[in-house]
Design an enzyme around this catalytic site. Structure first.
Site, short mmCIF file in Angstrom:
data_model
loop_
_atom_site.label_atom_id
_atom_site.label_comp_id
_atom_site.label_asym_id
_atom_site.label_seq_id
_atom_site.Cartn_x
_atom_site.Cartn_y
_atom_site.Cartn_z
N LEU A 124 7.10 18.76 21.10
CA LEU A 124 6.93 17.54 21.50
C LEU A 124 7.79 16.93 22.45
O LEU A 124 7.57 16.42 23.42
CB LEU A 124 6.70 16.78 20.32
CG LEU A 124 6.81 15.05 20.48
CD1 LEU A 124 5.29 14.63 20.87
CD2 LEU A 124 6.79 14.30 18.93
N PRO A 127 12.83 16.29 28.20
CA PRO A 127 14.02 15.65 28.71
C PRO A 127 14.22 14.10 28.43
O PRO A 127 14.90 13.48 28.48
CB PRO A 127 14.22 16.28 30.11
CG PRO A 127 13.49 17.54 29.97
CD PRO A 127 12.06 17.52 29.08
N GLY A 130 11.96 11.50 23.96
CA GLY A 130 12.66 12.06 22.53
C GLY A 130 11.88 11.06 21.70
O GLY A 130 10.96 11.20 21.08
N ILE A 156 13.12 23.11 21.44
CA ILE A 156 12.32 23.22 20.77
C ILE A 156 12.56 24.35 19.67
O ILE A 156 13.03 25.48 20.06
CB ILE A 156 10.96 24.09 21.35
CG1 ILE A 156 10.52 22.84 22.50
CG2 ILE A 156 9.91 24.36 20.50
CD1 ILE A 156 10.30 21.56 21.93
N GLN A 278 42.22 10.29 -10.19
CA GLN A 278 40.95 9.40 -9.97
C GLN A 278 40.35 9.15 -8.82
O GLN A 278 38.96 9.01 -8.45
CB GLN A 278 41.36 8.13 -10.50
CG GLN A 278 40.27 7.29 -11.20
CD GLN A 278 40.41 6.12 -11.88
OE1 GLN A 278 41.41 5.16 -11.28
NE2 GLN A 278 40.13 5.69 -13.24
N GLN A 336 36.98 16.19 3.17
CA GLN A 336 38.11 15.51 2.84
C GLN A 336 38.77 16.09 1.53
O GLN A 336 39.89 16.35 1.34
CB GLN A 336 37.86 14.04 2.56
CG GLN A 336 39.05 13.26 2.44
CD GLN A 336 39.65 13.22 3.83
OE1 GLN A 336 39.21 13.36 4.92
NE2 GLN A 336 41.17 12.73 3.69
N ILE A 337 38.01 16.27 0.51
CA ILE A 337 38.48 17.05 -0.66
C ILE A 337 39.12 18.36 -0.35
O ILE A 337 40.09 18.65 -0.98
CB ILE A 337 37.47 16.96 -1.79
CG1 ILE A 337 37.13 15.73 -2.38
CG2 ILE A 337 37.90 17.85 -3.05
CD1 ILE A 337 35.72 15.45 -3.10
N GLU A 363 13.48 15.36 13.81
CA GLU A 363 11.96 14.93 13.32
C GLU A 363 12.22 13.43 13.15
O GLU A 363 11.61 12.46 12.40
CB GLU A 363 11.99 15.47 12.10
CG GLU A 363 11.45 16.99 12.18
CD GLU A 363 10.69 17.67 11.06
OE1 GLU A 363 9.87 16.95 10.47
OE2 GLU A 363 11.11 18.70 10.72
N GLY A 364 12.72 12.86 14.50
CA GLY A 364 12.93 11.43 14.35
C GLY A 364 14.12 10.91 14.02
O GLY A 364 14.68 11.07 12.83
#
Lengths: 395, 270
Positions: A124, A127, A130, A156, A278, A336-337, A363-364
């Site tokens: 679909l 250039p 979109g 594609i 924590q 980050q962890i 896909e949008g």
């Protein structure tokens, strides 16, 4: 959480999970690094019948639906989102044939797609078209019993690897979206060529290419539905496949959480595992909660579609936007962890973060999803207001 | 052509298995089980032989047999899901505690009964090289002797197959033998002879519904003292973990310091 899967759904999930663990996970880092298309894994997925879970039995599938497809997507994505994308792109390319194809078209194409013998692709994007899919410039000109295609498609997925392409072109640019028409184009058709393979941030084992049509003559029987119905074909297809992207996002996020939680119990700083601080514990809690919410929404929407709902654009968009935003946040938190290790390519979490990003885009884009959800909610509110004015209660 | 595969259900993690201190046998209850990894190669090779036959216009059939408790049915289901045509479970309290000889005997009687029902000899029996829990590699050769057929162990490749003979590569010390045998024959196969396929969904569904007969001592026409613990000449007297004889010590410090320490230790030891 228990989602009350049927025995068959459990079997599908377990098989996908086993293939993911045994065949995909050991290869994921290498395929990503080499940007190599996972042909061997596609062959295994084909032999396992997983390409056919959503295809009706009369066309060689297993007769499941969007939900079964989501179960497979989630499990594959836990091991490698690039592999999952290659798998899902075939469904995206073939769904228009199932939804809008003639009996002959379904008989001709779907059995090979169900067995994984041939991959499909969905073409679909261009250039300059979109999010604004109505702005397609690829043209289709009727010439006797043929159409002649000219133009270029961009980014594609499965481009070059797939054998069967659903291609959107316009038969009349002046008609805007009402000129868009869908065609089935087979690889090897004279005038149908592939451009370079794109280098991507993530999902690097999947193949993304440009398609070029130069006076590409295709038979009239490859027209999908009618002239001018292409936009409907595309939108109805995407409504059904967006839960698959949501499931992919859930799978990526789950993989990130699993790794982060294990690492948090293993990594000792200041004399105790970092998971006992924590700050980390709460991050893990939020990640787990958000993932479960994304999964619950995704499964609900998939089941709603399979139950035969007529209009589910809003819900489908909600699942995609929510789950992909969760995947992005969770994978960033997982890096980050892991701290410095998370930033190193020797560890798997940076790949999950790179892979997650695309689920917010393809896909949008998530902005387009919100443009589907927002107006729909407002329309519903307006209808309710009008109903109340007439003294009717409407929910 | 009829190919029969002997398989075994084993603990998924053999190192996690505990030993019953009274009987000195392995405690198999309540732990995750899988098809013995070597046997997956045996199943795959049988399926490939069937494919080879069908491409040369012959009809092939792959049967699978195991001896074990009722839950060993799931191992046979896995084989059917991979593509085996049918399966038989040999299960009876009397079979419990069997050593390799009693196991091979019981399997041989099961195979005889299959042959009686089809009225024809099994052409090729395939076993995995060994099980990952017992690790003896004895059952295959013992079974061949009891069936009165030749056996080729540690097969790493099947080169060719005709109606009368088979030619294989067999791992030998420092290389391999190319060896041919008439049929019927028993093969034990090596890890890496192929890549076992993943079951298909249709196979899994077929396996779930498959009628798998269960044959006990009565069906096989064997006496209780020929099978199980009673039929086993081997007795395990004692099971123990080897005592640690060597001690490792890590030397730390700069390379020069570590080298000096090591030389000192060696000098003292001499």
């Amino acid at each position: 959480m228990d989602y009350s899967l049927t025995e068959e759904q459990r079997m599908i999930k377990d098989l996908a999970s086993r293939i993911a663990r045994e065949r995909i996970l050991p290869e994921a880092a290498r395929l990503d690094e080499a940007e190599e298309f996972p042909w061997e894994i596609m062959r295994v997925l084909g032999e396992s019948d997983l390409f056919g879970v959503w295809i009706p039995e009369e066309y060689g599938g297993l007769g499941g639906g969007v939900f079964e497809q989501c179960l497979v997507m989630e499990e594959l994505s836990r091991a490698c989102a690039g592999v999952a994308t290659s798998y899902a792109a075939s469904a995206l390319g073939a769904f228009p044939i199932l939804l809008f194809g003639t009996e002959e078209q379904k008989q001709k194409y779907l059995p090979d797609i169900a067995s994984g013998k041939r991959l499909a692709a969905f073409a679909l994007t261009e250039p300059d078209a979109g999010s604004d899919a109505g702005n397609i410039r690829t043209t289709a000109v009727r010439d006797g019993d043929s159409y002649i295609l000219n133009g270029t498609k961009q980014w594609i997925t499965n481009g070059g690897e797939a054998e069967v392409y659903t291609v959107f072109a316009t038969v009349d640019r002046d008609k805007g979206v009402r000129g868009i028409t869908a065609f089935i184009v087979e690889k090897g058709t004279p005038g149908f060529e592939f451009g370079k393979k794109e280098k991507k941030l993530g999902i690097r084992s999947s193949s993304t290419r440009e398609l070029a049509f130069r006076d590409c003559r295709i038979p009239r029987e490859n027209l999908l539905d009618r002239e001018g119905k292409g936009f409907i074909v595309a939108m109805r297809t995407l409504d059904r496949t967006r839960p698959g992207v949501a499931a992919q996002a859930v799978g990526i996020a789950q993989a990130a959480l699993d790794l982060a939680a294990a690492y948090a119990m293993e990594r000792v700083q200041f004399g105790k595992p970092v998971g006992e601080f924590q700050a980390i514990e709460h991050m893990i809690a939020d990640m787990a909660t958000q993932i479960e919410a994304a999964r619950a929404l995704t499964y609900s929407v998939a089941r709603m579609i399979d139950a035969g709902a007529r209009d589910f654009s809003k819900e489908s968009a909600m699942a995609k936007v929510f789950a992909s935003d969760v995947a992005m946040k969770v994978t960033v938190d997982a890096v980050q962890i892991f701290g410095g290790y998370g930033y190193m390519r020797d560890y798997p979490v940076e790949k999950l973060m790179r892979d997650a990003k695309v689920t917010q885009i393809y896909e949008g884009t998530n902005q387009i999803q919100r443009s589907i959800i927002g107006p729909q909610v407002l329309r519903e509110a307006a209808r309710r207001k009008a109903g109340q004015a007439k003294g009717i209660t409407n929910s | 052509m009829h190919v029969l595969v002997c398989i075994k259900q084993v603990p998924a993690d053999p190192s996690a298995v505990k030993v019953d201190r009274k009987t000195n046998t392995l405690i198999r209850e309540g732990i995750p089980v899988v098809v013995n990894p070597f046997d997956l190669f045996a199943i795959e090779e049988a399926l490939r032989l069937r494919e080879r036959m069908s491409s040369s216009g012959q009809k092939g059939r792959v049967s699978v047999i195991t001896m074990g408790p009722p839950q060993a049915r799931s191992a046979l289901e896995e084989a059917i899901a991979m593509g085996a045509d049918d399966a038989v479970l040999l299960s009876d309290r009397a079979f419990a505690g069997a050593d390799t000889l009693a196991t091979a005997y019981t399997l041989s009687r099961g195979i005889r009964r299959i042959e009686d029902s089809t009225g024809a000899k099994v052409d090729i029996v395939i076993c995995g090289r060994q099980s990952t829990d017992g690790d003896t590699a004895q059952v295959g050769p013992e079974l061949a002797e009891m069936l009165g057929i030749p056996h080729l162990v540690r097969v790493r490749k099947v080169e060719s197959l005709t109606r009368e003979s088979i030619r294989v590569e067999r791992i030998a010390d420092g290389g391999y033998d190319v060896i041919e045998s008439c049929l019927p024959v028993l093969l034990t196969v090596e890890k890496g002879i192929n890549q076992p396929r993943v079951p298909s969904l249709r196979g899994l569904m077929r396996a779930r519904k498959a009628g798998i007969p269960v044959w006990g001592a009565q069906e096989l026409g064997v006496e209780a003292q020929q099978v199980g613990l009673a039929g086993s000449p081997t007795r395990v007297i004692r099971v123990f973990s080897p005592e640690r004889q060597r001690r490792a010590e890590m030397l730390t410090g700069s390379p020069e310091a570590v080298a000096r320490l090591l030389v000192d230790r060696l000098m003292t030891a001499m």
